[in-house]
Write a protein that holds these residues in place. Structure first.
Motif, PDB file in Angstrom:
ATOM      1  N   PRO A  17      61.642  98.349  12.150  1.00 50.47           N
ATOM      2  CA  PRO A  17      61.639  98.111  13.326  1.00 50.47           C
ATOM      3  C   PRO A  17      61.713  95.970  13.270  1.00 50.47           C
ATOM      4  O   PRO A  17      61.107  96.008  11.741  1.00 50.47           O
ATOM      5  CB  PRO A  17      60.892  98.381  14.233  1.00 50.47           C
ATOM      6  N   ALA A  18      62.403  95.654  13.405  1.00 52.97           N
ATOM      7  CA  ALA A  18      62.126  93.891  13.142  1.00 52.97           C
ATOM      8  C   ALA A  18      60.757  93.286  13.253  1.00 52.97           C
ATOM      9  O   ALA A  18      60.489  93.383  14.411  1.00 52.97           O
ATOM     10  CB  ALA A  18      63.705  93.200  14.129  1.00 52.97           C
ATOM     11  N   PRO A  19      60.312  92.124  12.372  1.00 56.91           N
ATOM     12  CA  PRO A  19      58.808  92.153  13.008  1.00 56.91           C
ATOM     13  C   PRO A  19      59.074  91.019  13.995  1.00 56.91           C
ATOM     14  O   PRO A  19      59.994  90.519  14.885  1.00 56.91           O
ATOM     15  CB  PRO A  19      59.172  91.000  11.760  1.00 56.91           C
ATOM     16  N   ALA A  20      58.536  91.277  14.879  1.00 56.19           N
ATOM     17  CA  ALA A  20      58.088  90.927  16.356  1.00 56.19           C
ATOM     18  C   ALA A  20      57.355  89.422  16.526  1.00 56.19           C
ATOM     19  O   ALA A  20      58.603  89.053  16.994  1.00 56.19           O
ATOM     20  CB  ALA A  20      57.604  91.669  17.232  1.00 56.19           C
ATOM     21  N   VAL A  53      57.033  84.536   5.644  1.00 55.09           N
ATOM     22  CA  VAL A  53      57.692  85.668   5.980  1.00 55.09           C
ATOM     23  C   VAL A  53      57.442  86.777   6.630  1.00 55.09           C
ATOM     24  O   VAL A  53      56.643  87.308   6.263  1.00 55.09           O
ATOM     25  CB  VAL A  53      58.916  85.536   5.118  1.00 55.09           C
ATOM     26  N   PRO A  54      57.483  87.022   8.027  1.00 53.45           N
ATOM     27  CA  PRO A  54      56.654  87.956   9.072  1.00 53.45           C
ATOM     28  C   PRO A  54      57.756  89.416   8.159  1.00 53.45           C
ATOM     29  O   PRO A  54      56.468  90.330   8.296  1.00 53.45           O
ATOM     30  CB  PRO A  54      57.708  88.058  10.522  1.00 53.45           C
ATOM     31  N   ALA A  55      58.331  89.611   7.696  1.00 54.53           N
ATOM     32  CA  ALA A  55      58.821  90.680   7.211  1.00 54.53           C
ATOM     33  C   ALA A  55      58.396  90.985   6.396  1.00 54.53           C
ATOM     34  O   ALA A  55      58.644  92.820   5.649  1.00 54.53           O
ATOM     35  CB  ALA A  55      60.758  90.669   7.065  1.00 54.53           C
ATOM     36  N   PHE A 107      49.083  86.643   9.929  1.00 56.01           N
ATOM     37  CA  PHE A 107      49.360  87.418  10.762  1.00 56.01           C
ATOM     38  C   PHE A 107      49.707  86.656  11.978  1.00 56.01           C
ATOM     39  O   PHE A 107      50.821  87.249  12.631  1.00 56.01           O
ATOM     40  CB  PHE A 107      49.775  88.762  10.605  1.00 56.01           C
ATOM     41  N   THR A 108      49.284  85.794  12.448  1.00 51.27           N
ATOM     42  CA  THR A 108      50.122  85.336  14.051  1.00 51.27           C
ATOM     43  C   THR A 108      51.158  84.137  13.567  1.00 51.27           C
ATOM     44  O   THR A 108      51.331  83.866  12.321  1.00 51.27           O
ATOM     45  CB  THR A 108      49.179  84.388  14.394  1.00 51.27           C
ATOM     46  N   VAL A 142      51.565  92.527   9.435  1.00 60.00           N
ATOM     47  CA  VAL A 142      52.625  92.782  10.057  1.00 60.00           C
ATOM     48  C   VAL A 142      52.474  93.453   9.757  1.00 60.00           C
ATOM     49  O   VAL A 142      53.427  94.269  10.524  1.00 60.00           O
ATOM     50  CB  VAL A 142      53.428  91.334  10.136  1.00 60.00           C
ATOM     51  N   LEU A 143      53.381  93.839   8.473  1.00 59.89           N
ATOM     52  CA  LEU A 143      54.183  95.370   8.278  1.00 59.89           C
ATOM     53  C   LEU A 143      53.051  97.402   9.214  1.00 59.89           C
ATOM     54  O   LEU A 143      54.035  97.470   9.235  1.00 59.89           O
ATOM     55  CB  LEU A 143      54.297  95.608   6.482  1.00 59.89           C
TER      56      LEU A 143
END
Length: 457
Positions: free
Chosen positions: A398-401, A150-152, A441-442, A157-158
């Motif tokens: 910010p929302a994960p891109a 989950v990106p978030a 993370f991609t 990612v964070l």
């Protein structure tokens, strides 16, 4: 030889070009989707050297593995008690313990980034053994570091978002020592089959709840810097059901039933000691000197700023171009700006003409300094001055891109197509390849993590 791809900086420069230290070079060689020839041999040599150095360090682990659970819980209790004392000191009016100002906090985020950007990497090599139940605590830990796809929730990612938000994502000029812990983690991850006891020991040390994590989270919040990355680690590393508990469980479940248990445990202890090599969070925090950082930053700018200024303005009899023409003059230039009143220290930076040239859409030097560099200048000028009220920065994340924009799902569609073309027995290996520290993370790596989760249910 494989071309090294800079993947942890925001520009075309990476430590491969600006930094020649051994830890940084190995870090980048190991942080590639496909390793170059000889990279694993370099990692092995590096890791053996680190373990030899670690063997001479003191260690607080119990002599018997049966005592690990009580040891871990007592350490966690000691940490929370120390944190309670810290909070009481703050309630009584004590200043922040770690971060003198916002620039100090951003310096910390930037200088620990090489470690944070490979979060969990020491466990990567165990994924291929996903069918072994004794490794499940470690595998679950790795997947949770990856946010279960989950990106978030993905830790890298964070942290990338946190760095980008504050202009701290250019790491090219960091000193080699800041890459040592990350290089260790990557080496352990790629050589896990040969260094399993050391991986288990390193994991045991890294997943304990440190006091600096709690204090950092608290003080970042005060400085209007999103603390979520650090708060997340406070919760998942808990001593009851979190990574600290899983780390102890992993030691017990992997102790050999046949063979030399004492030798195995000694290797676990030495892997644990690896956590004490290199620069830790508190040493990074203690190394901050605001004026030194400002001067170093301006010195780096000097090479590209020479001869681009007009000559109509003279400061202490010299043009700006003359001030910038030779290295080592930045501090004297700043002194001259103060003498002429262009910089008014210990006052609201808005009162300084120099700051007005730097900050704002219509500023003459708009775009010359990124957010981190502006914060350095701002806090150096402000000095002892404090604003009459909070600046009101938003702490909203910010929302994960990842996976949002159209076109970013091309890799995910390609992964689905690749998996459909593979026999079922070969599919896990493809997912594991994309879950490496270089790519988890991609968008494709995040999807691979989500799909791999099914194998551990």
């Amino acid at each position: 030889m494989t071309t090294l791809t800079p993947i942890f900086t925001s520009s075309s420069e990476s430590c491969n070009f600006l930094q020649t230290g051994p830890a940084c070079m190995l870090y980048e060689r190991l942080l590639q989707p496909q390793l170059a020839d000889g990279a694993l041999d370099e990692a092995r040599s590096f890791l053996d050297t680190q373990l030899e150095e670690a063997a001479g360090l003191p260690c607080d682990m119990p002599a018997q593995p049966e005592a690990l659970l009580d040891w871990m819980r007592n350490a966690a209790l000691s940490t929370t008690q120390a944190y309670a004392l810290y909070l009481e000191e703050r309630r009584q009016g004590a200043p922040r313990r770690y971060f003198a100002n916002r620039a100090h906090a951003l310096y910390f985020l930037r200088h620990v980034a090489p470690t944070k950007l490979v979060d969990g990497a020491w466990l990567y090599g165990l994924l291929k053994h996903w069918q072994e139940l004794r490794l499940r605590p470690l595998l679950r830990t790795y997947l949770e570091e990856l946010g279960d796809g989950v990106p978030a929730m993905n830790h890298v990612v964070l942290y990338k978002q946190l760095l980008a938000q504050h202009g701290c994502d250019e790491l090219a000029e960091l000193e080699d020592a800041h890459f040592l812990q990350g290089a260790q983690q990557l080496a352990l991850g790629h050589l896990a089959d040969d260094y399993l006891p050391e991986v288990i020991g390193y994991n045991l040390g890294y997943e304990q709840l440190p006091l600096h994590l709690l204090i950092s989270s608290y003080e970042l919040t005060e400085l209007d810097i999103d603390p979520y990355y650090f708060q997340l680690h406070v919760t998942i590393d808990n001593a009851s059901t979190g990574h600290a508990q899983k780390a102890v469980q992993a030691v017990w479940e992997n102790m050999p039933l046949v063979g030399d248990r004492d030798a195995f445990y000694r290797r676990v202890i030495n892997g644990y000691r690896l956590n004490d090599l290199g620069l830790g969070s508190t040493s990074v925090i203690a190394a901050f000197d605001l004026e030194e950082e400002v001067c170093a930053m301006l010195e780096r700018k000097r090479d590209v700023a020479t001869q681009v200024h007009s000559d109509y303005c003279r400061i202490e009899g010299r043009t700006v171009n003359e001030w910038l023409s030779q290295p080592g003059q930045v501090r004297s230039f700043l002194d001259a700006l103060q003498k002429r009143g262009w910089i008014r220290r210990d006052e609201d930076p808005q009162s300084s003409r120099f700051w007005q040239l730097v900050q704002g859409d219509r500023a003459a030097m708009f775009g010359v300094f990124n957010a981190y560099e502006q914060q350095l200048l701002h806090d150096w000028i402000a000095g002892d001055w404090t604003p009459p009220r909070a600046r009101g920065r938003s702490r909203r994340r910010p929302a994960p891109a990842a996976e949002q924009a159209g076109g970013l799902d091309d890799d995910m569609q390609a992964l689905h197509a690749t998996l459909r073309a593979l026999p079922a027995k070969q599919q896990p290996a493809k997912l594991i390849e994309l879950m490496s520290p270089a790519s988890h993370f991609t968008p494709a790596g995040l999807l691979a993590t989500r799909l791999f989760n099914a194998y551990l249910q």
